[in-house]
Design a protein around this motif. Structure first.
Motif, short mmCIF file in Angstrom:
data_model
loop_
_atom_site.label_atom_id
_atom_site.label_comp_id
_atom_site.label_asym_id
_atom_site.label_seq_id
_atom_site.Cartn_x
_atom_site.Cartn_y
_atom_site.Cartn_z
N MET A 139 8.15 8.37 1.79
CA MET A 139 7.74 7.03 1.40
C MET A 139 6.40 6.73 2.07
SD MET A 139 9.95 6.16 -0.79
CE MET A 139 9.29 4.52 -1.13
N LEU A 140 5.42 6.39 1.26
CA LEU A 140 4.07 6.14 1.76
C LEU A 140 3.98 4.79 2.45
CD1 LEU A 140 2.22 7.29 -1.47
CD2 LEU A 140 2.29 8.55 0.69
N PRO A 141 3.09 4.65 3.42
CA PRO A 141 2.86 3.31 4.00
C PRO A 141 2.42 2.34 2.91
CG PRO A 141 1.76 5.02 5.29
CD PRO A 141 2.23 5.68 4.03
N ALA A 142 2.93 1.13 2.97
CA ALA A 142 2.58 0.13 1.96
C ALA A 142 1.10 -0.21 2.03
CB ALA A 142 3.42 -1.13 2.17
N ILE A 143 0.51 -0.45 0.87
CA ILE A 143 -0.87 -0.92 0.79
C ILE A 143 -0.83 -2.44 0.68
CG2 ILE A 143 -2.94 -1.00 -0.64
CD1 ILE A 143 -2.36 1.87 -1.49
N TYR A 144 -1.42 -3.12 1.63
CA TYR A 144 -1.47 -4.57 1.56
C TYR A 144 -2.74 -5.08 2.21
CZ TYR A 144 0.53 -4.21 6.28
OH TYR A 144 0.77 -3.90 7.59
N GLY A 145 -3.09 -6.33 1.89
CA GLY A 145 -4.34 -6.89 2.38
C GLY A 145 -4.18 -8.37 2.66
N PRO A 146 -5.21 -9.17 2.43
CA PRO A 146 -5.15 -10.61 2.74
C PRO A 146 -4.00 -11.30 2.00
CG PRO A 146 -7.41 -9.93 2.28
CD PRO A 146 -6.53 -8.77 1.92
N THR A 186 8.48 17.68 -8.77
CA THR A 186 9.10 17.09 -7.58
C THR A 186 8.37 15.81 -7.25
OG1 THR A 186 9.71 19.26 -6.68
CG2 THR A 186 9.59 17.43 -5.13
N LEU A 187 9.13 14.76 -6.95
CA LEU A 187 8.52 13.51 -6.50
C LEU A 187 8.22 13.65 -5.01
CD1 LEU A 187 7.59 10.62 -6.87
CD2 LEU A 187 9.97 9.86 -6.66
N LYS A 188 6.97 13.95 -4.71
CA LYS A 188 6.60 14.23 -3.32
C LYS A 188 6.49 12.96 -2.49
CE LYS A 188 5.54 17.85 -2.06
NZ LYS A 188 6.36 18.91 -1.44
N ALA A 189 5.96 11.89 -3.09
CA ALA A 189 5.75 10.68 -2.30
C ALA A 189 5.65 9.48 -3.23
CB ALA A 189 4.48 10.79 -1.45
N ALA A 190 6.00 8.31 -2.69
CA ALA A 190 5.87 7.05 -3.44
C ALA A 190 5.76 5.91 -2.44
CB ALA A 190 7.06 6.84 -4.37
N GLY A 191 5.12 4.84 -2.87
CA GLY A 191 4.99 3.68 -2.00
C GLY A 191 4.51 2.48 -2.78
#
Length: 434
Positions: free
Chosen positions: A109-116, A409-414
Motif C-alpha cells: 500500500m503506497l503512502p497517501a498523496i495529500y496536500g492543503p 500482479t497488483l504490485k502497489a496501490a494507494g
C-alpha cells in the motif's frame, strides 16, 4: 426516534455504518466507535439511511467543522472527521473495494498523496437560481439530499480570493436583467488568470454588459459566455487576458486549457500525482507507451519527457487538439502522437492494430476502463500498467480482469486525496506482468 446505535465503520460515501437487529443503518454525521441516536429518512427492507440526532459517545477523531455552511451545503460532508482520519478512511475504502469486488490485494500500500486542506479547488461549477418572490439569487452547491441551491456566503475549498467574491458575485447576478436565465457559473483558476463562464441561453444586454465589465475590472477576472454546448463558450471581457494554464514544474511542463475543458481540480495534488505515476511507470527512452483517456495530455507529456514514444488516446476531439497544442508548446511533438477514439468500445483486435506497447497508463472517468482491460492480450500485453482511478469500485472491477484473466500482479496501490473533506476517493495502482 431510534435507540442509540454503535458505529462500526464508514462506507464509501462517509456515512457511519451500524447494525441494528440484523439491518444495516447508514447514518450521516456519525463516526466509527461512536454511539449515536438517529432518525431514519429512508427505510428499505435490508437497510436504512438516517441522520445522527445526538452523539452519546464521541470519537477522538471528531472535530468542529470550520465551514459555517456545514450541514446545509451538500459539499464537504466529512469536515467533522479529522483530516488524517479522512485519509485513513479513504485508504480503507480502497482496500475494501479491491478485496470485495476484485478479489485482489496489493502487495504494497503506497503512502497517501495529500496536500492543503482548504483553498485547493481550482475548478468548480457554481449553480445559480433566482427566486422572484424573494428577489433572491442563490449561488453555490446543492443542499444535502436536495435540488435546492445552498445560499453560500463563502466556500473554504475555493481559493480565498475566489471565496471572497461569492457575495459580490451574487449581487452582480441579482442586478442583471437575465438573472433568471443564468444556469450556472463555471469557475477556472489558472496561474495567470481567473475565469468565470456564465452559462445562459440569453445574451446579456448593453446594461448587463457594462455591469459585467465593471465587476471584471474590480475583481481582476475574465468573463466568458456560454450559450449552448461547452464548445460554444467564448471570451467576453477582457479580451486581452492571459491564457488559462497550469504547470508541472518537476517536468518543466506548462499546460494551456480552456475553462470548459476537463483538468484536475487540485493543481497541487496533480503535480504530486504525475510524479507518482512516473515513478511507478518508469518510462525510458526506447519504450513505446500508451496513455489511454489522456485528456489534455496531463500524463502523456510527462511520459514523453523521458524520451519514450508515447501515444495518447481520448474520446473528445477538443481535448486531443489541446493535447497536440501542449505537445507543441513544450517541444514534445517528436515523440508524442494523439488520436480520438471511443475507448469504451475497445476490442482486442482494435487494440492489437495499435501495435505493441511496453507500458500503459490508464486514467479513465468514473465508469472505469472495463472494455479496454478486457482487450489487453494475456500473452502479449504491456509488461507494466499504471491505473489512475477516480472510482475505487470500477478500479477493483478492472483489477479483477487484469489479475485473474490477464496474468498481472497488483504490485502497489494507494489513495490520492484530490478532494479533502469529501468522501470522493481517487487512487493509483501499479500492475506488473508475471
Amino acid at each position: 426516534m431510534n435507540a442509540p446505535a454503535l458505529i462500526e465503520s464508514l462506507d464509501f460515501e462517509g456515512h457511519g455504518i451500524a447494525r441494528v437487529d440484523g439491518k444495516t443503518i447508514f447514518i450521516d454525521g456519525a463516526l466509527p466507535r461512536e454511539t449515536v441516536s438517529y432518525k431514519s429518512y429512508r427505510i428499505k427492507p435490508r437497510f436504512e439511511n438516517a441522520e445522527a440526532t445526538q452523539i452519546h459517545t464521541t470519537s477522538h477523531m471528531r472535530v468542529n467543522p470550520p465551514c459555517p455552511h456545514f450541514g446545509v451545503c451538500g459539499g464537504c460532508s466529512m469536515q467533522h472527521l479529522e483530516f488524517t482520519g479522512q485519509v485513513a478512511a479513504k485508504q480503507r475504502v480502497l482496500e475494501d473495494n479491491l478485496k470485495r469486488i476484485g478479489n485482489v490485494s496489493a502487495e504494497m500500500m503506497l503512502p497517501a498523496i495529500y496536500g492543503p486542506e482548504w483553498g485547493y479547488r481550482q475548478r468548480a461549477r457554481l449553480s445559480v437560481s433566482y427566486d422572484a418572490k424573494q428577489n433572491e439569487v442563490r449561488l453555490g452547491f446543492f443542499e444535502r439530499r436536495s435540488k435546492v441551491i445552498a445560499a453560500l456566503n463563502e466556500c473554504r475549498v475555493l481559493p480565498p480570493h475566489i471565496s471572497k467574491q461569492i457575495l459580490p458575485l451574487r449581487s452582480l447576478l441579482k442586478s442583471l436583467s437575465i438573472k433568471d436565465r443564468i444556469l450556472h457559473i463555471e469557475l477556472a483558476v489558472g496561474e495567470h488568470v481567473d475565469i468565470l463562464v456564465l452559462r445562459t441561453p440569453v445574451a446579456p444586454n448593453k446594461a448587463d454588459q457594462a455591469l459585467i465589465k465593471k465587476y471584471a475590472e474590480q475583481w481582476k477576472v475574465q468573463f466568458w459566455l456560454q450559450a449552448k454546448s461547452v464548445e460554444a463558450a467564448t471570451p467576453f471581457y477582457p479580451l486581452d487576458a492571459p491564457q488559462l494554464s497550469y504547470s508541472i514544474p518537476e517536468f518543466g511542463i506548462v499546460m494551456r486549457y480552456k475553462p470548459t475543458e476537463f483538468t484536475q481540480v487540485n493543481h497541487h495534488i496533480n503535480r504530486t500525482l504525475v510524479a507518482r505515476a512516473m515513478d511507478l511507470l518508469k518510462p525510458q527512452a526506447g519504450d513505446v507507451i500508451a496513455d489511454f483517456f489522456c485528456g489534455v495530455g496531463n500524463f502523456t507529456l510527462a511520459v514523453a519527457k523521458s524520451g519514450a514514444k508515447t501515444l495518447g488516446m481520448e474520446g473528445l476531439q477538443q481535448l486531443v487538439d489541446r493535447a497536440n497544442e501542449s505537445a507543441s508548446d513544450n517541444h514534445l511533438t517528436g515523440n508524442t502522437s494523439f488520436k480520438v477514439a471511443n475507448l469504451f468500445e475497445m476490442t482486442e483486435s482494435w487494440l492489437k492494430k495499435l501495435g505493441h506497447f511496453d507500458k500503459m497508463l490508464i486514467d479513465p472517468p468514473r465508469d472505469g476502463a472495463h472494455e479496454l482491460c478486457k482487450s489487453i492480450s494475456a500473452q502479449n500485453g504491456p509488461k507494466r500498467i499504471v491505473y489512475v482511478s477516480c472510482n475505487p469500485s470500477t478500479l477493483a472491477r478492472d483489477a479483477d480482469v487484469l489479475v485473474h484473466e490477464k496474468g498481472y500482479t497488483l504490485k502497489a496501490a494507494g489513495i490520492v486525496n484530490m478532494f479533502p473533506h469529501t468522501a470522493h476517493v481517487e487512487s493509483i495502482a501499479w500492475f506488473e506482468k508475471h
